[in-house]
Design a protein around this motif. Sequence first.
Motif, PDB file in Angstrom:
ATOM      1  N   GLU A  66     -20.924 -32.562 -14.784  1.00 58.19           N
ATOM      2  CA  GLU A  66     -20.561 -33.932 -14.391  1.00 58.19           C
ATOM      3  C   GLU A  66     -19.295 -34.397 -15.115  1.00 58.19           C
ATOM      4  OE1 GLU A  66     -21.670 -35.791 -11.872  1.00 58.19           O
ATOM      5  OE2 GLU A  66     -22.746 -33.945 -11.408  1.00 58.19           O
ATOM      6  N   ARG A  67     -19.223 -34.136 -16.408  1.00 65.49           N
ATOM      7  CA  ARG A  67     -18.015 -34.512 -17.164  1.00 65.49           C
ATOM      8  C   ARG A  67     -16.808 -33.705 -16.703  1.00 65.49           C
ATOM      9  NH1 ARG A  67     -18.866 -35.548 -23.385  1.00 65.49           N
ATOM     10  NH2 ARG A  67     -16.949 -34.379 -23.233  1.00 65.49           N
ATOM     11  N   THR A  68     -17.023 -32.449 -16.342  1.00 62.00           N
ATOM     12  CA  THR A  68     -15.923 -31.618 -15.843  1.00 62.00           C
ATOM     13  C   THR A  68     -15.409 -32.170 -14.520  1.00 62.00           C
ATOM     14  OG1 THR A  68     -16.746 -29.651 -16.977  1.00 62.00           O
ATOM     15  CG2 THR A  68     -15.260 -29.304 -15.118  1.00 62.00           C
ATOM     16  N   ARG A  69     -16.311 -32.540 -13.615  1.00 64.33           N
ATOM     17  CA  ARG A  69     -15.880 -33.124 -12.335  1.00 64.33           C
ATOM     18  C   ARG A  69     -15.103 -34.427 -12.559  1.00 64.33           C
ATOM     19  NH1 ARG A  69     -17.651 -30.738  -7.868  1.00 64.33           N
ATOM     20  NH2 ARG A  69     -19.417 -29.318  -8.002  1.00 64.33           N
ATOM     21  N   ALA A  70     -15.545 -35.255 -13.497  1.00 61.39           N
ATOM     22  CA  ALA A  70     -14.827 -36.501 -13.801  1.00 61.39           C
ATOM     23  C   ALA A  70     -13.435 -36.195 -14.351  1.00 61.39           C
ATOM     24  CB  ALA A  70     -15.629 -37.332 -14.799  1.00 61.39           C
TER      25      ALA A  70
ATOM     26  N   VAL B  67     -11.635 -33.494 -13.715  1.00 63.95           N
ATOM     27  CA  VAL B  67     -10.832 -33.000 -12.587  1.00 63.95           C
ATOM     28  C   VAL B  67     -10.338 -34.170 -11.749  1.00 63.95           C
ATOM     29  CG1 VAL B  67     -10.899 -31.673 -10.432  1.00 63.95           C
ATOM     30  CG2 VAL B  67     -11.938 -30.738 -12.507  1.00 63.95           C
ATOM     31  N   ARG B  68     -11.209 -35.107 -11.436  1.00 58.84           N
ATOM     32  CA  ARG B  68     -10.792 -36.271 -10.634  1.00 58.84           C
ATOM     33  C   ARG B  68      -9.695 -37.069 -11.335  1.00 58.84           C
ATOM     34  NH1 ARG B  68     -16.385 -36.331  -9.451  1.00 58.84           N
ATOM     35  NH2 ARG B  68     -16.773 -37.816 -11.115  1.00 58.84           N
ATOM     36  N   ARG B  69      -9.761 -37.150 -12.657  1.00 49.13           N
ATOM     37  CA  ARG B  69      -8.759 -37.902 -13.421  1.00 49.13           C
ATOM     38  C   ARG B  69      -7.427 -37.160 -13.478  1.00 49.13           C
ATOM     39  NH1 ARG B  69     -11.641 -38.535 -17.812  1.00 49.13           N
ATOM     40  NH2 ARG B  69     -10.524 -37.122 -19.170  1.00 49.13           N
ATOM     41  N   LEU B  70      -7.453 -35.845 -13.683  1.00 47.32           N
ATOM     42  CA  LEU B  70      -6.213 -35.077 -13.831  1.00 47.32           C
ATOM     43  C   LEU B  70      -5.601 -34.652 -12.503  1.00 47.32           C
ATOM     44  CD1 LEU B  70      -7.073 -32.731 -16.834  1.00 47.32           C
ATOM     45  CD2 LEU B  70      -5.905 -34.940 -16.870  1.00 47.32           C
ATOM     46  N   TYR B  71      -6.434 -34.541 -11.473  1.00 49.25           N
ATOM     47  CA  TYR B  71      -5.986 -34.052 -10.166  1.00 49.25           C
ATOM     48  C   TYR B  71      -6.438 -34.995  -9.057  1.00 49.25           C
ATOM     49  CZ  TYR B  71      -5.402 -29.692 -12.783  1.00 49.25           C
ATOM     50  OH  TYR B  71      -5.029 -28.746 -13.696  1.00 49.25           O
ATOM     51  N   PRO B  72      -5.972 -36.229  -9.064  1.00 47.96           N
ATOM     52  CA  PRO B  72      -6.431 -37.175  -8.041  1.00 47.96           C
ATOM     53  C   PRO B  72      -6.099 -36.660  -6.633  1.00 47.96           C
ATOM     54  CG  PRO B  72      -4.551 -38.065  -9.260  1.00 47.96           C
ATOM     55  CD  PRO B  72      -4.947 -36.798  -9.938  1.00 47.96           C
ATOM     56  N   GLY B  73      -7.115 -36.717  -5.769  1.00 43.35           N
ATOM     57  CA  GLY B  73      -6.925 -36.289  -4.392  1.00 43.35           C
ATOM     58  C   GLY B  73      -7.108 -34.805  -4.141  1.00 43.35           C
ATOM     59  N   TRP B  74      -7.273 -34.008  -5.181  1.00 44.86           N
ATOM     60  CA  TRP B  74      -7.456 -32.570  -5.006  1.00 44.86           C
ATOM     61  C   TRP B  74      -8.903 -32.273  -4.676  1.00 44.86           C
ATOM     62  CZ3 TRP B  74      -4.374 -28.487  -8.042  1.00 44.86           C
ATOM     63  CH2 TRP B  74      -3.020 -28.843  -8.095  1.00 44.86           C
TER      64      TRP B  74
ATOM     65  N   ILE C 210     -11.245 -25.481 -15.479  1.00 46.90           N
ATOM     66  CA  ILE C 210     -11.420 -26.686 -16.280  1.00 46.90           C
ATOM     67  C   ILE C 210     -12.844 -26.740 -16.788  1.00 46.90           C
ATOM     68  CG2 ILE C 210     -11.345 -29.205 -16.225  1.00 46.90           C
ATOM     69  CD1 ILE C 210      -9.320 -28.884 -13.909  1.00 46.90           C
ATOM     70  N   GLY C 211     -12.992 -27.128 -18.039  1.00 45.35           N
ATOM     71  CA  GLY C 211     -14.329 -27.295 -18.595  1.00 45.35           C
ATOM     72  C   GLY C 211     -14.356 -28.448 -19.574  1.00 45.35           C
ATOM     73  N   SER C 212     -15.421 -29.222 -19.515  1.00 41.39           N
ATOM     74  CA  SER C 212     -15.614 -30.317 -20.448  1.00 41.39           C
ATOM     75  C   SER C 212     -16.821 -29.982 -21.319  1.00 41.39           C
ATOM     76  CB  SER C 212     -15.853 -31.622 -19.684  1.00 41.39           C
ATOM     77  OG  SER C 212     -15.972 -32.690 -20.598  1.00 41.39           O
ATOM     78  N   PHE C 213     -16.571 -29.861 -22.589  1.00 42.41           N
ATOM     79  CA  PHE C 213     -17.589 -29.529 -23.577  1.00 42.41           C
ATOM     80  C   PHE C 213     -17.693 -30.703 -24.550  1.00 42.41           C
ATOM     81  CE2 PHE C 213     -15.572 -25.753 -21.995  1.00 42.41           C
ATOM     82  CZ  PHE C 213     -16.620 -24.869 -21.773  1.00 42.41           C
ATOM     83  N   PRO C 214     -18.755 -30.813 -25.313  1.00 42.77           N
ATOM     84  CA  PRO C 214     -18.848 -31.911 -26.277  1.00 42.77           C
ATOM     85  C   PRO C 214     -17.635 -31.927 -27.223  1.00 42.77           C
ATOM     86  CG  PRO C 214     -20.965 -30.822 -26.069  1.00 42.77           C
ATOM     87  CD  PRO C 214     -19.969 -29.989 -25.303  1.00 42.77           C
ATOM     88  N   GLY C 215     -16.850 -32.982 -27.150  1.00 43.33           N
ATOM     89  CA  GLY C 215     -15.695 -33.141 -28.028  1.00 43.33           C
ATOM     90  C   GLY C 215     -14.444 -32.401 -27.603  1.00 43.33           C
ATOM     91  N   THR C 216     -14.508 -31.587 -26.548  1.00 41.02           N
ATOM     92  CA  THR C 216     -13.349 -30.793 -26.131  1.00 41.02           C
ATOM     93  C   THR C 216     -13.292 -30.680 -24.611  1.00 41.02           C
ATOM     94  OG1 THR C 216     -13.523 -29.442 -28.136  1.00 41.02           O
ATOM     95  CG2 THR C 216     -12.190 -28.559 -26.357  1.00 41.02           C
TER      96      THR C 216
END
Length: 116
Positions: free
Chosen positions: A28-32, A34-41, A64-70
């Motif tokens: 879920e954090r990874t998808r968020a 991606v949406r922030r860095l690649y709007p419309g992709w 892309i990966g979102s991990f705790p703190g990174t």
Amino acid sequence: MGAKTALLVYMNTGVSGAPRMTGNADSERTRALVRRLYPGWEVAGASGCELGDATYPVEGTAYIGSFPGTDITCDRHWMGDYPTRPPQHLIDGSVGRRMVVHWMHSVVDFFAFAVW
């Protein structure tokens, strides 16, 4: 062929602190992210991979990966000759966090490293 990297990392810890990327990325954090860095992709999920295999993906693909703190993005789309001038929305995405850029292309003897 040579060695190539195209990494953008956001960290809650200082540069001296090692990023913590244990286990699987938070989907879920990874998808968020991606949406922030690649709007419309278009976002397509993928199974995990090793960082060493993902540092220079094919054109049009980002790992892309979102991990705790990174948060880590491997995408040569952002790679350029001026690592101190990334798109503003990437810098904006680092507010309150450390941003690290690591770009390398050994065939042409190019290396760039920047920290915000």
